[in-house]
Design an enzyme around this catalytic site. Structure first.
Site: not given
Ligand code: NDP
Length: 283
Positions: A72, A93, A131-134, A248
């Protein structure tokens, strides 16, 4: 009988070992439903081969392609330009052929926004986003560009949360701040939109978020990015509290709708895509 050219229009995805089958099924269902002579081809591409893959797509006249993790960010150097939100996020994406150029877009947040807008306009709203991922990055940027007043990023690790809060605060019209998620979080009563953009609940419909469920109030719109299963514990708790919920699946379906609009210029029927997804997930 419809006379078809042997030449189909091509789009596809560049991924690496990721489960893109749901997307393939969803996009192909839309093509079939609208009787479009288009194909969506999923290609396994190693990181070192990505430039060649993009050049190949260009040479073969592909109308565009999706790319998933790990491509990405690295795909950007192989493209000719970026849409506004993709430029802020620094992640693409979906590439779209426009006037012989591949332009990078990001449909993650746009798909979310389209779903959300079916129940509420985010303009002027206060948002709490876990959350703060992608996914969070994409959703946060689109919410901010759509006029959300403030975004509170609630994330377990400050090392990921702080840069996202800083990006939203400095590069978009919204104000943003970080709350480190190290204890049970109570949602402030003034929040209008609450989003789970973490992976909590993925593959486990009973996994809870560490929140004070009683702080979810009627009138709040509560959203989850989790697709499998779409009826998460978070959404069930929110529904029981009288909140409006957004799952979602809608986000994923709308990403498909937006991608096909970018590539083919037509508005596809989301129901055909949603049905294909439900079939893939077996619920
Ligand atoms: P990332 O791995 O980039 O980010 C994951 C995030 O979840 C981080 O902020 C992480 O926190 C947090 N996290 C994970 N486990 C825990 C926990 N046990 N307690 C607290 N925080 C937690 O993933 P993405 O952002 O790429 O994806 C996130 C979700 O979104 C996935 O499940 C994916 O399938 C879904 N998704 C859905 C889409 C849709 O169209 N519906 C499109 C794209 C994604 P930390 O930073 O502290 O690790």
């Amino acid at each position: 009988m419809v006379q078809r050219s042997f030449r189909a229009e091509l789009v596809g995805s560049f991924s690496q070992g990721s489960a893109t089958n749901p997307t393939v099924a969803m996009i192909e269902a839309a093509f079939a439903h609208h009787d479009l002579n288009w194909r969506y081809i999923n290609c396994e591409v190693q990181p070192q081969d990505l430039g060649d893959a993009v050049r190949g797509a260009r040479a073969m006249g592909w109308r565009g392609f999706n790319c998933s993790i790990p491509h990405k960010v690295s795909v950007i150097e192989h493209l000719d330009g970026l849409g506004e939100s993709a430029a802020i996020m620094g992640a693409v994406n979906c590439a779209v052929a426009r006037d012989g150029k591949f332009i990078g877009e990001n449909t993650d947040g746009k798909g979310f926004l389209k779903s959300l807008r079916e129940v509420v306009d985010p303009a002027g709203k206060q948002v709490v986003m876990f959350g703060a991922g992608g996914a969070a990055r994409a959703i946060g940027v689109e919410l901010a560009l759509a006029g959300a007043r403030s975004i509170t990023v609630v994330n377990r690790s400050p090392s990921r949360g702080a840069p996202l809060a800083e990006l939203l605060d400095s590069r978009t019209p919204a104000t943003a701040s970080l709350v480190t998620w190290d204890r049970t979080y109570a949602v402030p009563p003034e929040a209008g939109i609450i989003v789970n953009a973490t992976s909590i609940g993925l593959g486990n419909g009973n996994q809870p978020l560490d929140i004070d469920v009683a702080s979810l109030r009627p009138g709040m719109v509560v959203c989850d990015v989790i697709v499998d299963p779409p009826d998460t514990r978070f959404l069930r708790d929110a529904r029981a509290q009288g909140c409006t919920v957004v799952d979602g699946l809608g986000m994923l379906v709308n990403q498909g709708v937006i991608s096909v609009k970018y590539w083919a210029g037509i508005d596809v029927d989301p129901e055909s895509m949603r049905k294909a997804l439900v079939q893939v997930f077996g619920r």
